[in-house]
Design a protein around this motif. Sequence first.
Motif, PDB file in Angstrom:
ATOM      1  N   SER A   1       0.831  -1.206   0.000  1.00  0.00           N
ATOM      2  CA  SER A   1       0.000   0.000   0.000  1.00  0.00           C
ATOM      3  C   SER A   1       0.864   1.254   0.000  1.00  0.00           C
ATOM      4  O   SER A   1       0.570   2.232  -0.702  1.00  0.00           O
ATOM      5  N   GLY A   2       1.948   1.221   0.772  1.00  0.00           N
ATOM      6  CA  GLY A   2       2.867   2.362   0.793  1.00  0.00           C
ATOM      7  C   GLY A   2       3.527   2.590  -0.559  1.00  0.00           C
ATOM      8  O   GLY A   2       3.629   3.723  -1.037  1.00  0.00           O
ATOM      9  N   ARG A   3       3.969   1.507  -1.190  1.00  0.00           N
ATOM     10  CA  ARG A   3       4.586   1.632  -2.525  1.00  0.00           C
ATOM     11  C   ARG A   3       3.580   2.137  -3.553  1.00  0.00           C
ATOM     12  O   ARG A   3       3.912   2.949  -4.410  1.00  0.00           O
ATOM     13  N   LEU A   4       2.345   1.652  -3.446  1.00  0.00           N
ATOM     14  CA  LEU A   4       1.308   2.094  -4.373  1.00  0.00           C
ATOM     15  C   LEU A   4       1.002   3.575  -4.172  1.00  0.00           C
ATOM     16  O   LEU A   4       0.810   4.309  -5.139  1.00  0.00           O
ATOM     17  N   THR A   5       0.989   4.029  -2.924  1.00  0.00           N
ATOM     18  CA  THR A   5       0.751   5.454  -2.650  1.00  0.00           C
ATOM     19  C   THR A   5       1.849   6.308  -3.257  1.00  0.00           C
ATOM     20  O   THR A   5       1.580   7.345  -3.877  1.00  0.00           O
ATOM     21  N   GLU A   6       3.108   5.883  -3.104  1.00  0.00           N
ATOM     22  CA  GLU A   6       4.221   6.631  -3.712  1.00  0.00           C
ATOM     23  C   GLU A   6       4.064   6.706  -5.222  1.00  0.00           C
ATOM     24  O   GLU A   6       4.281   7.761  -5.832  1.00  0.00           O
ATOM     25  N   LEU A   7       3.697   5.585  -5.836  1.00  0.00           N
ATOM     26  CA  LEU A   7       3.542   5.536  -7.289  1.00  0.00           C
ATOM     27  C   LEU A   7       2.399   6.431  -7.746  1.00  0.00           C
ATOM     28  O   LEU A   7       2.558   7.215  -8.699  1.00  0.00           O
ATOM     29  N   THR A   8       1.249   6.346  -7.095  1.00  0.00           N
ATOM     30  CA  THR A   8       0.101   7.146  -7.530  1.00  0.00           C
ATOM     31  C   THR A   8       0.358   8.634  -7.308  1.00  0.00           C
ATOM     32  O   THR A   8      -0.094   9.462  -8.097  1.00  0.00           O
ATOM     33  N   GLU A   9       1.096   8.997  -6.247  1.00  0.00           N
ATOM     34  CA  GLU A   9       1.430  10.413  -6.040  1.00  0.00           C
ATOM     35  C   GLU A   9       2.343  10.922  -7.149  1.00  0.00           C
ATOM     36  O   GLU A   9       2.184  12.048  -7.630  1.00  0.00           O
ATOM     37  N   LEU A  10       3.300  10.099  -7.568  1.00  0.00           N
ATOM     38  CA  LEU A  10       4.194  10.490  -8.656  1.00  0.00           C
ATOM     39  C   LEU A  10       3.418  10.635  -9.961  1.00  0.00           C
ATOM     40  O   LEU A  10       3.585  11.626 -10.697  1.00  0.00           O
ATOM     41  N   LEU A  11       2.541   9.681 -10.243  1.00  0.00           N
ATOM     42  CA  LEU A  11       1.731   9.773 -11.463  1.00  0.00           C
ATOM     43  C   LEU A  11       0.794  10.971 -11.415  1.00  0.00           C
ATOM     44  O   LEU A  11       0.578  11.641 -12.423  1.00  0.00           O
TER      45      LEU A  11
ATOM     46  N   ARG B   1       7.373  -5.871  -5.695  1.00  0.00           N
ATOM     47  CA  ARG B   1       8.408  -5.763  -6.744  1.00  0.00           C
ATOM     48  C   ARG B   1       7.853  -5.085  -7.988  1.00  0.00           C
ATOM     49  O   ARG B   1       8.513  -4.239  -8.587  1.00  0.00           O
ATOM     50  N   GLN B   2       6.628  -5.456  -8.384  1.00  0.00           N
ATOM     51  CA  GLN B   2       6.016  -4.838  -9.562  1.00  0.00           C
ATOM     52  C   GLN B   2       5.814  -3.341  -9.346  1.00  0.00           C
ATOM     53  O   GLN B   2       6.113  -2.528 -10.236  1.00  0.00           O
ATOM     54  N   LEU B   3       5.316  -2.973  -8.170  1.00  0.00           N
ATOM     55  CA  LEU B   3       5.091  -1.548  -7.888  1.00  0.00           C
ATOM     56  C   LEU B   3       6.412  -0.784  -7.822  1.00  0.00           C
ATOM     57  O   LEU B   3       6.490   0.368  -8.248  1.00  0.00           O
ATOM     58  N   GLU B   4       7.446  -1.443  -7.321  1.00  0.00           N
ATOM     59  CA  GLU B   4       8.771  -0.814  -7.291  1.00  0.00           C
ATOM     60  C   GLU B   4       9.285  -0.552  -8.708  1.00  0.00           C
ATOM     61  O   GLU B   4       9.808   0.526  -9.009  1.00  0.00           O
ATOM     62  N   LEU B   5       9.113  -1.538  -9.589  1.00  0.00           N
ATOM     63  CA  LEU B   5       9.552  -1.373 -10.976  1.00  0.00           C
ATOM     64  C   LEU B   5       8.751  -0.280 -11.686  1.00  0.00           C
ATOM     65  O   LEU B   5       9.315   0.522 -12.440  1.00  0.00           O
ATOM     66  N   LEU B   6       7.445  -0.235 -11.452  1.00  0.00           N
ATOM     67  CA  LEU B   6       6.615   0.812 -12.064  1.00  0.00           C
ATOM     68  C   LEU B   6       6.990   2.193 -11.528  1.00  0.00           C
ATOM     69  O   LEU B   6       7.007   3.170 -12.275  1.00  0.00           O
ATOM     70  N   HIS B   7       7.324   2.270 -10.240  1.00  0.00           N
ATOM     71  CA  HIS B   7       7.740   3.547  -9.659  1.00  0.00           C
ATOM     72  C   HIS B   7       9.061   4.001 -10.274  1.00  0.00           C
ATOM     73  O   HIS B   7       9.232   5.182 -10.608  1.00  0.00           O
ATOM     74  N   ARG B   8       9.977   3.062 -10.462  1.00  0.00           N
ATOM     75  CA  ARG B   8      11.266   3.404 -11.079  1.00  0.00           C
ATOM     76  C   ARG B   8      11.065   3.913 -12.511  1.00  0.00           C
ATOM     77  O   ARG B   8      11.695   4.877 -12.940  1.00  0.00           O
ATOM     78  N   GLU B   9      10.153   3.263 -13.243  1.00  0.00           N
ATOM     79  CA  GLU B   9       9.859   3.692 -14.616  1.00  0.00           C
ATOM     80  C   GLU B   9       9.279   5.108 -14.635  1.00  0.00           C
ATOM     81  O   GLU B   9       9.651   5.937 -15.470  1.00  0.00           O
TER      82      GLU B   9
END
Length: 196
Positions: A88-98, A158-166
């Motif tokens: 959930s934390g990784r997803l929050t970081e990703l959605t905030e970046l997007l 891992r998937q959310l980490e890779l998407l965040h890196r992208e």
Amino acid sequence: MAYVESRKNLAGSACGIAGLVLTFTGLAGAYWPVVVVGLYGAGALIAPPERPAAPDFSDPSSQLEALRADFQTLRAYLDEVELPPAASGRLTELTELLDGLLAPGWVSKALATDPEGIHALSRAVHQDIPESVDTFVRTRWWTRIAPGTEPPERHLERQLELLHREAEELAAGLREAEARRQQTHTRYLEDRGRNG
């Protein structure tokens, strides 16, 4: 009606009028109908062909508007899904970046000039994030039935980490493009100062 406004008809009509001028000046003689029709035909034959209209593709900014709306739909879906705290934390970081990349303003204007960036964001919103979360939810159900397998949380994290890196790489590319633009403007002003 299309032929009346066509280049062939306009060129033929102009040549036909020239034939009428020749008739009124007496140069066409008794064969004036043949001269007028002949000149009309010659003008229609030498006129350039009609060119088809260029396709009207959607503006990149309108693509971003549609992507923003789809992203809000995705966020509503993600709010309903129960995820483990780490994911959930990784997803929050990703959605905030997007959300920052898609927010209206100068960032989205810079993004509108980058078709690859728009494609990457579109793929993340439409395919990658929903697929990752949905696969986790389905796999988690099977794990409850058959315990002892690898936890699906690891794959999701891992998937959310890779998407965040992208997404970070996309943001870095936009930042670098703006830095190059600033440097180019500085060089322009310096050159103008030397030559002025």
